[in-house]
Design an enzyme around this catalytic site. Structure first.
Site, PDB file in Angstrom:
ATOM      1  N   CYS A  51       0.848  -0.939   0.141  1.00 44.85           N
ATOM      2  CA  CYS A  51      -0.258  -0.068  -0.390  1.00 44.85           C
ATOM      3  C   CYS A  51       1.148   1.673   0.242  1.00 44.85           C
ATOM      4  O   CYS A  51       0.905   1.739  -0.841  1.00 44.85           O
ATOM      5  CB  CYS A  51      -0.905  -0.132   0.872  1.00 44.85           C
ATOM      6  SG  CYS A  51      -1.741  -1.468   1.021  1.00 44.85           S
ATOM      7  N   HIS A 101      -2.084   6.430   3.696  1.00 46.09           N
ATOM      8  CA  HIS A 101      -1.505   5.519   4.182  1.00 46.09           C
ATOM      9  C   HIS A 101       0.665   5.759   3.815  1.00 46.09           C
ATOM     10  O   HIS A 101       1.373   5.581   3.913  1.00 46.09           O
ATOM     11  CB  HIS A 101      -1.347   4.017   3.488  1.00 46.09           C
ATOM     12  CG  HIS A 101      -1.173   2.913   4.012  1.00 46.09           C
ATOM     13  ND1 HIS A 101      -0.414   2.470   5.076  1.00 46.09           N
ATOM     14  CD2 HIS A 101      -1.593   1.695   3.995  1.00 46.09           C
ATOM     15  CE1 HIS A 101       0.252   1.451   5.050  1.00 46.09           C
ATOM     16  NE2 HIS A 101      -1.310   1.443   4.589  1.00 46.09           N
TER      17      HIS A 101
END
Length: 466
Positions: A51, A101
């Site tokens: 991610c 993220h």
């Protein structure tokens, strides 16, 4: 007016689980219709299928060993000339909605504001317009986002539905403005946990009686190179087919939301002047090669959908087989928008292929695996090249090489690197890999090397070039 950009990306959706890619179990009518209206990049590759590394590469046009985002749950150094910086410099309004993220600096404690709230300023990498985001979490009911304070703003109901509603509101507001805009919508599904309680019941109902089987390349034993996120416990292996039901249900809901967003773009009269992208950050293995998760060079992890719609400008219902890597996305889209590409960008401008034209293309996409998914753990590092036909990979730990013919062996079950007939092919990839690594200063270090040389308290202080 300059063209707009709408970029929607899912989390952990692999190409092979989309209807337009041939999956008969997938219920993705809106995504399939979008594919019929789009230029489909059939060899779109996640250059580092995790991610945070993906997002860092997307927003900087650089490889992992230049962004420093070598694992999840560390904080990115903001000293990059990013995608959003260029957009704002060129008069664009921006919106960012969903998972970020790139902010946390500790493993865990995802819901604490110190890890979930990205304050206004440099750590938003130039996204200085509308902001409705959080660092990350993977539970999707009754969750929240932050704007410009640490206060948690609740999203009632199912998170992807609420985030898409926010995006539609932004489309309406920005379409009435005087500036071109770029909106990024980062949805968390179909990322695990794949619990029945983590997807709307009406979508689970569509799959509860569907029979799923283990993948053809399933292995009963854990891959010895796998980190703890990729290893199975015995109970996990027993749940794979149940997980798939929830995964496909999440994907069906994702499809519904993609349809809502396309409908809004069209109804607002934005379609002809808007580049619309649908893609994903990486895929998921579900037991293939003895692994779960991503963070590996196998097809299930790195092959992602990449659909680009621009009516009247991009050939509809067409396909390009050029190897589109994550770091190529920024320069390609900036070029299509006729905006400058920062000199520090490492990816290639592949915009001619979007328009159905010829241009310089990469021999292969260069992939990096710099360690464990979210911890400082050595022994899992790898580098790889993915060409139109072959995948070549090498592990750092023991220098084991792998070569797969993805055309003849789509499930990558036969390692051709061990066959003498393919020695010239392996040699060619070795030279190509060495050249690429030298170009960007990648010295194939251990995971802990980055911790010891770049990072303090999980915050990136410097990178190979800085």
């Amino acid at each position: 007016m300059k063209p707009n950009l709408v970029y929607i990306f899912a989390d952990q959706l692999r190409l092979s689980s989309c209807g337009f890619a041939g999956d008969s179990k997938a219920l993705t009518p809106n995504i399939d219709s979008l594919a019929a209206e789009s230029r489909c990049f059939s060899n779109a590759i996640s250059g580092h299928p995790v991610c945070a590394p993906y997002r860092a590469s997307l927003f900087t046009g650089k490889y992992t060993t230049s962004t420093g985002m070598v694992i999840n749950e560390i904080r990115m150094n903001p000293n990059h000339h990013s995608f959003a910086h260029v957009l704002h410099e060129q008069g664009y309004d921006t919106a960012y909605i969903g998972k970020w993220h790139l902010w946390a600096n500790e493993l865990g404690h995802h819901y604490e504001p110190r890890n979930s709230f990205v304050p206004p300023g440099e750590h938003r990498l130039g996204f200085d317009g509308f902001w409705a985001a959080y660092n990350f979490h993977h539970e999707y009911y009754n969750m929240y986002y932050h704007t410009d304070s640490a206060a948690k703003i609740p999203i009632e109901g199912y998170e992807p539905d609420g985030q898409t509603s926010l995006a539609i509101e932004q489309l309406k507001e920005k379409s009435a403005g005087q500036k071109p805009f770029a909106m990024f919508l980062s949805l968390g599904t179909p990322h695990d946990p794949w619990d029945i309680s983590n997807v709307p019941p009406e979508y689970y109902e569509k799959f509860k009686d569907v029979e799923f089987s283990l993948p053809p390349n399933y292995q009963e034993h854990n891959d010895p190179y796998a980190d703890n996120w990729a290893k199975f416990r015995s109970v996990g292996r027993e749940k794979i087919t149940d997980w798939l039901k929830v995964y496909y249900a999440m994907t069906a809901n994702l499809d519904w939301n993609v349809g809502r967003l396309i409908e809004a773009v069209d109804e607002l009269g934005l379609a002809d002047n808007t580049i619309f992208i649908f893609t994903s950050d990486h895929g998921e293995l579900f037991g293939a090669h003895g692994r779960r998760g991503k963070n590996i060079f196998y097809e299930e992890a790195v092959r992602v959908p990449f659909l680009l719609r621009w009516p009247g400008r991009v050939p509809q219902g067409s396909e390009s087989d050029v190897c589109l890597n994550t770091c190529d996305i920024m320069p390609t889209l900036l070029s299509m928008l006729k905006l400058p590409i920062p000199a520090e960008v490492e990816g290639m401008d592949l915009s001619p292929f979007a328009f159905g034209e010829k241009g310089e293309e990469p021999e292969a996409a260069f992939l990096q695996g710099t360690g464990a998914t979210a911890d400082w753990s050595d022994g899992h590092e790898w580098r790889a090249l993915r060409s139109k036909r072959f995948t070549y990979a090498i592990y750092r730990a023991d220098r084991k090489e792998l070569l797969f013919d993805n055309t003849a062996d789509p499930f990558q079950m036969t390692n051709l690197a061990e066959q003498s007939d393919y020695e010239p092919v392996v040699l060619g990839f070795r030279k190509m890999l060495e050249k690429k690594m030298n170009e960007i200063g990648d010295t194939f270090e251990s995971c802990s090397w980055y911790r010891d040389h770049w990072i303090e308290d999980r915050i990136i202080m410097r990178t190979a070039r800085g």
